[in-house]
Design a protein around this motif. Structure first.
Motif, PDB file in Angstrom:
ATOM      1  N   UNK A 138      -9.395  -1.767   1.467  1.00 21.24           N
ATOM      2  CA  UNK A 138      -8.051  -1.204   1.574  1.00 21.24           C
ATOM      3  C   UNK A 138      -7.558  -1.036   3.003  1.00 21.24           C
ATOM      4  N   UNK A 139      -8.412  -1.288   3.978  1.00 23.59           N
ATOM      5  CA  UNK A 139      -8.041  -1.056   5.371  1.00 23.59           C
ATOM      6  C   UNK A 139      -8.865  -1.944   6.278  1.00 23.59           C
ATOM      7  N   UNK A 140      -8.218  -2.479   7.302  1.00 19.57           N
ATOM      8  CA  UNK A 140      -8.888  -3.174   8.395  1.00 19.57           C
ATOM      9  C   UNK A 140      -8.300  -2.655   9.696  1.00 19.57           C
ATOM     10  N   UNK A 141      -9.134  -2.406  10.686  1.00 17.03           N
ATOM     11  CA  UNK A 141      -8.675  -2.026  12.019  1.00 17.03           C
ATOM     12  C   UNK A 141      -8.732  -3.233  12.941  1.00 17.03           C
TER      13      UNK A 141
ATOM     14  N   UNK B 180      -0.822   6.666   4.334  1.00 11.95           N
ATOM     15  CA  UNK B 180      -0.014   6.127   5.436  1.00 11.95           C
ATOM     16  C   UNK B 180      -0.532   6.557   6.800  1.00 11.95           C
ATOM     17  N   UNK B 181      -1.743   7.121   6.834  1.00  7.05           N
ATOM     18  CA  UNK B 181      -2.353   7.440   8.124  1.00  7.05           C
ATOM     19  C   UNK B 181      -3.852   7.592   7.930  1.00  7.05           C
ATOM     20  N   UNK B 182      -4.566   7.832   9.033  1.00  7.62           N
ATOM     21  CA  UNK B 182      -6.027   7.911   8.972  1.00  7.62           C
ATOM     22  C   UNK B 182      -6.491   9.071   8.103  1.00  7.62           C
ATOM     23  N   UNK B 183      -5.823  10.193   8.193  1.00  7.88           N
ATOM     24  CA  UNK B 183      -6.226  11.351   7.401  1.00  7.88           C
ATOM     25  C   UNK B 183      -6.065  11.079   5.906  1.00  7.88           C
ATOM     26  N   UNK B 184      -4.986  10.398   5.549  1.00 12.24           N
ATOM     27  CA  UNK B 184      -4.772  10.069   4.147  1.00 12.24           C
ATOM     28  C   UNK B 184      -5.836   9.130   3.615  1.00 12.24           C
ATOM     29  N   UNK B 185      -6.238   8.150   4.436  1.00 11.94           N
ATOM     30  CA  UNK B 185      -7.316   7.248   4.032  1.00 11.94           C
ATOM     31  C   UNK B 185      -8.618   8.016   3.860  1.00 11.94           C
ATOM     32  N   UNK B 186      -8.953   8.852   4.819  1.00 10.22           N
ATOM     33  CA  UNK B 186     -10.223   9.579   4.775  1.00 10.22           C
ATOM     34  C   UNK B 186     -10.300  10.514   3.579  1.00 10.22           C
TER      35      UNK B 186
ATOM     36  N   UNK C 132       0.105   0.893   9.397  1.00 10.88           N
ATOM     37  CA  UNK C 132       0.411   2.287   9.091  1.00 10.88           C
ATOM     38  C   UNK C 132      -0.263   3.184  10.124  1.00 10.88           C
ATOM     39  N   UNK C 133       0.224   4.425  10.223  1.00  4.55           N
ATOM     40  CA  UNK C 133      -0.404   5.413  11.083  1.00  4.55           C
ATOM     41  C   UNK C 133      -0.173   5.174  12.563  1.00  4.55           C
ATOM     42  N   UNK C 134      -0.882   5.960  13.353  1.00  2.00           N
ATOM     43  CA  UNK C 134      -0.777   5.913  14.803  1.00  2.00           C
ATOM     44  C   UNK C 134      -1.941   5.129  15.398  1.00  2.00           C
ATOM     45  N   UNK C 135      -1.785   4.624  16.633  1.00  2.00           N
ATOM     46  CA  UNK C 135      -2.906   3.933  17.291  1.00  2.00           C
ATOM     47  C   UNK C 135      -4.126   4.841  17.410  1.00  2.00           C
ATOM     48  N   UNK C 136      -5.292   4.237  17.308  1.00  2.00           N
ATOM     49  CA  UNK C 136      -6.560   4.956  17.376  1.00  2.00           C
ATOM     50  C   UNK C 136      -7.426   4.379  18.488  1.00  2.00           C
TER      51      UNK C 136
ATOM     52  N   UNK D 238       0.831  -1.211   0.000  1.00  2.38           N
ATOM     53  CA  UNK D 238       0.000   0.000   0.000  1.00  2.38           C
ATOM     54  C   UNK D 238       0.864   1.260   0.000  1.00  2.38           C
ATOM     55  N   UNK D 239       0.643   2.159  -0.964  1.00  5.40           N
ATOM     56  CA  UNK D 239       1.388   3.413  -1.056  1.00  5.40           C
ATOM     57  C   UNK D 239       0.473   4.630  -1.128  1.00  5.40           C
ATOM     58  N   UNK D 240      -0.826   4.427  -1.200  1.00  5.84           N
ATOM     59  CA  UNK D 240      -1.734   5.560  -1.423  1.00  5.84           C
ATOM     60  C   UNK D 240      -1.987   6.391  -0.171  1.00  5.84           C
TER      61      UNK D 240
END
Length: 266
Positions: A192-195, A134-140, A215-219, A130-132
């Motif tokens: 593209x994402x699983x938590x 690297x954090x929650x903001x980028x996914x959103x 990727x990203x920080x803990x939520x 995955x390169x599109x």
């Protein structure tokens, strides 16, 4: 709200590894066989729930059994609803409440809390290439990206309220009946994402041979504690037992059993 969600689907309990605590037992308070009445809900897997045979099992049951062993106490269990639990413990109807209760300042005027015994936090699992984002903001920010989630679970609500826009019907959340089905969809490229909680997430990624990464920080971080009537003399002994179990690896063993082995066995 996150307190009321399930951490995972109901499944048969796995056998807990033998827990070592005898070496530290002599340093802990001795409650001399005292009976402790613990109230729970049996509705928050894998912390406490009824298995397919109707037996009450889970992380908190195993932890409380070990605490009682180390403190030379006897535990009996009662059940009540979540809404009634904090008032009932506050009024002294029970000695301890356990049901994945988040330690919050607004509750401390009603009950006393133990030290935290568990931190729940979500990590973002993506495919290894995955390169599109690297954090929650980028996914959103990318409306084409999709997230897998099991409705009614902590990952679902963290995804809704901490990653996306707070709309539980957001079409970017693809709903699956099990966590395993969502993870399979991620591997297949359908989402593209699983938590997942941190212990299980690290396990899945470590076993994936590079197919998955975090990727990203803990939520969605929450510290859980047992609750007591205000001024209870059990707080200090329970805290001492929790500290000993942290020090000797018992809590880590519980985490592996109930958040990694349990979930991987779905």
């Amino acid at each position: 709200m996150l307190r009321r969600t399930a951490l995972a689907g109901i499944a048969l309990a796995l056998t807990l590894p033998a827990l070592g605590g005898a070496a530290l037992a002599q340093t802990l308070p001795d409650l001399q066989g005292r009976e402790i009445v613990v109230v729970t809900e049996n509705a928050y897997p894998p912390l406490q729930f009824l298995d397919k045979q109707g037996k009450a099992v889970g992380w908190e049951y195993d932890a409380m059994a070990e605490i009682a062993k180390r403190l030379n106490a006897r535990v009996s269990y009662q059940n009540t609803s979540w809404d009634a639990m904090i008032p009932a413990v506050s009024q002294g109807q029970y000695d301890i409440g356990m049901t994945g209760i988040t330690i919050r300042d607004d509750r401390k005027d009603k009950v006393d809390f133990s030290d935290p015994y568990l931190r729940s936090e979500m990590l973002m699992i993506v495919r290894g290439d995955e390169q599109r984002f690297d954090d929650a903001a980028g996914f959103a920010a990318d409306p084409l990206l999709l997230m897998a989630a099991q409705p009614g679970t902590t990952p679902f609500y963290v995804g809704v309220y901490e990653v996306l826009d707070g709309n539980e019907e957001n079409s970017r959340i693809i709903k699956f009946e099990t966590f395993g089905a969502g993870l399979a969809a991620l591997r297949a490229g359908d989402v593209d994402l699983v938590l997942s909680d941190s212990t299980a997430a690290q396990g899945y990624v470590g076993a994936s041979n590079g197919a998955l990464k975090i990727v990203g920080q803990p939520l969605g971080a929450e510290d859980f504690g047992f609750i007591f009537p205000k001024g209870s003399d059990l707080v200090a002994p329970i805290n001492a037992a929790i500290a000993a179990m942290k020090a000797d690896g018992t809590l880590d063993a519980l985490n592996k059993t109930w958040f990694l082995d349990y979930k991987m066995g779905e």
